[in-house]
Design an enzyme around this catalytic site. Sequence first.
Site, short mmCIF file in Angstrom:
data_model
loop_
_atom_site.label_atom_id
_atom_site.label_comp_id
_atom_site.label_asym_id
_atom_site.label_seq_id
_atom_site.Cartn_x
_atom_site.Cartn_y
_atom_site.Cartn_z
N PHE A 7 1.63 -4.06 -7.90
CA PHE A 7 1.65 -3.94 -6.43
C PHE A 7 0.26 -4.08 -5.80
O PHE A 7 0.12 -3.87 -4.60
CB PHE A 7 2.29 -2.61 -6.02
CG PHE A 7 1.60 -1.38 -6.58
CD1 PHE A 7 0.45 -0.87 -5.98
CD2 PHE A 7 2.11 -0.72 -7.68
CE1 PHE A 7 -0.18 0.27 -6.48
CE2 PHE A 7 1.49 0.41 -8.21
CZ PHE A 7 0.33 0.91 -7.60
N TYR A 10 -9.65 0.22 -4.14
CA TYR A 10 -8.49 0.39 -5.03
C TYR A 10 -8.66 -0.37 -6.35
O TYR A 10 -7.66 -0.67 -7.02
CB TYR A 10 -7.21 -0.07 -4.32
CG TYR A 10 -6.71 0.95 -3.30
CD1 TYR A 10 -6.16 2.17 -3.72
CD2 TYR A 10 -6.76 0.71 -1.94
CE1 TYR A 10 -5.70 3.10 -2.80
CE2 TYR A 10 -6.30 1.64 -1.01
CZ TYR A 10 -5.76 2.83 -1.46
OH TYR A 10 -5.29 3.77 -0.56
N GLU A 13 -15.45 8.11 -3.07
CA GLU A 13 -14.74 7.56 -1.91
C GLU A 13 -15.42 7.97 -0.60
O GLU A 13 -15.51 7.17 0.34
CB GLU A 13 -13.28 8.02 -1.94
CG GLU A 13 -12.52 7.42 -3.12
CD GLU A 13 -11.14 8.03 -3.34
OE1 GLU A 13 -10.69 8.86 -2.53
OE2 GLU A 13 -10.50 7.65 -4.36
N LYS A 17 -3.47 6.05 6.88
CA LYS A 17 -3.28 4.63 6.56
C LYS A 17 -2.71 3.85 7.75
O LYS A 17 -2.22 4.44 8.72
CB LYS A 17 -2.35 4.52 5.34
CG LYS A 17 -2.96 5.13 4.07
CD LYS A 17 -2.03 4.92 2.87
CE LYS A 17 -2.65 5.50 1.60
NZ LYS A 17 -1.79 5.20 0.40
N ASN A 62 2.75 5.09 2.73
CA ASN A 62 2.91 6.53 2.60
C ASN A 62 1.92 7.36 3.42
O ASN A 62 1.57 8.47 3.05
CB ASN A 62 2.93 6.93 1.12
CG ASN A 62 1.67 6.55 0.40
OD1 ASN A 62 0.74 6.05 1.01
ND2 ASN A 62 1.62 6.80 -0.90
N HIS A 83 -3.92 8.82 2.38
CA HIS A 83 -4.54 8.83 1.05
C HIS A 83 -5.19 10.19 0.84
O HIS A 83 -5.71 10.78 1.79
CB HIS A 83 -5.63 7.75 0.99
CG HIS A 83 -6.52 7.86 -0.21
ND1 HIS A 83 -6.14 7.42 -1.45
CD2 HIS A 83 -7.76 8.41 -0.36
CE1 HIS A 83 -7.12 7.68 -2.32
NE2 HIS A 83 -8.11 8.27 -1.69
P1 GDP Z 1 -1.58 8.35 -4.66
O1 GDP Z 1 -2.76 8.89 -5.44
O2 GDP Z 1 -0.52 9.40 -4.41
O3 GDP Z 1 -1.98 7.63 -3.38
O4 GDP Z 1 -0.84 7.27 -5.58
P2 GDP Z 1 -1.37 6.12 -6.57
O5 GDP Z 1 -2.82 6.33 -6.89
O6 GDP Z 1 -0.39 6.03 -7.70
O7 GDP Z 1 -1.20 4.77 -5.72
C1 GDP Z 1 -2.14 4.41 -4.73
C2 GDP Z 1 -1.39 3.82 -3.55
O8 GDP Z 1 -0.78 2.59 -3.95
C3 GDP Z 1 -0.23 4.65 -3.02
O9 GDP Z 1 -0.64 5.70 -2.19
C4 GDP Z 1 0.61 3.60 -2.31
O10 GDP Z 1 0.08 3.28 -1.01
C5 GDP Z 1 0.43 2.39 -3.21
N1 GDP Z 1 1.55 2.28 -4.16
C6 GDP Z 1 1.87 3.13 -5.18
N2 GDP Z 1 2.97 2.70 -5.83
C7 GDP Z 1 3.35 1.54 -5.19
C8 GDP Z 1 4.41 0.61 -5.39
O11 GDP Z 1 5.26 0.76 -6.29
N3 GDP Z 1 4.46 -0.47 -4.53
C9 GDP Z 1 3.54 -0.66 -3.55
N4 GDP Z 1 3.64 -1.75 -2.75
N5 GDP Z 1 2.52 0.21 -3.33
C10 GDP Z 1 2.43 1.29 -4.14
#
Ligand code: GDP
Length: 139
Positions: free
Chosen positions: A59, A51, A128, A11, A114, A117
């Site tokens: 968010f 997404y 994807e 990322k 983070n 992905h």
């Molecule tokens: P992943 O599968 O571990 O990537 O997690 P998710 O599918 O739940 O979320 C997708 C992405 O959204 C995450 O990798 C983060 O970059 C972002 N994200 C998740 N939770 C939050 C949050 O609480 N705030 C913000 N700003 N971004 C978030």
Amino acid sequence: MTGNRTFTMIKPDAVESGHIGPILEKITAAGFKIVAMKYTQLSRRDAETFYAIHKERPFFGELVEFMTRGPIVAAILEKDNAVEDYRALIGATNPEQAAEGTIRKLYATSVAENAVHGADSDENAAIEGAFHFSGREIF
Ligand code: GDP
């Protein structure tokens, strides 16, 4: 049966902080073969499409801003049990909860920024991967 391919992005935060090299090293050292890779930048429309599953989350706007603010590395990775093993290698979404030695523990700075992905299912890995690569870009 579990599939042997997953999809990842390094990322914008990890690209900005110079971590492309160390992250690719972790990926290949863990036994993943890179079968497709490109350095690119998501447009707003790309990020909103990629997404779309999160579009009702509070968010979503922040996520699109973050994912479009600079270049990323997109890649398709091959290994037995690729999706599950790669999720284990990257660690929990929130780096505070990620296990020691995982990519997110090492390089992520927050739940939002983070570092990487990783696809969460074989089906999403295929969707994807096809979003970013044509058949002739996959080796
Ligand atoms: P992943 O599968 O571990 O990537 O997690 P998710 O599918 O739940 O979320 C997708 C992405 O959204 C995450 O990798 C983060 O970059 C972002 N994200 C998740 N939770 C939050 C949050 O609480 N705030 C913000 N700003 N971004 C978030």
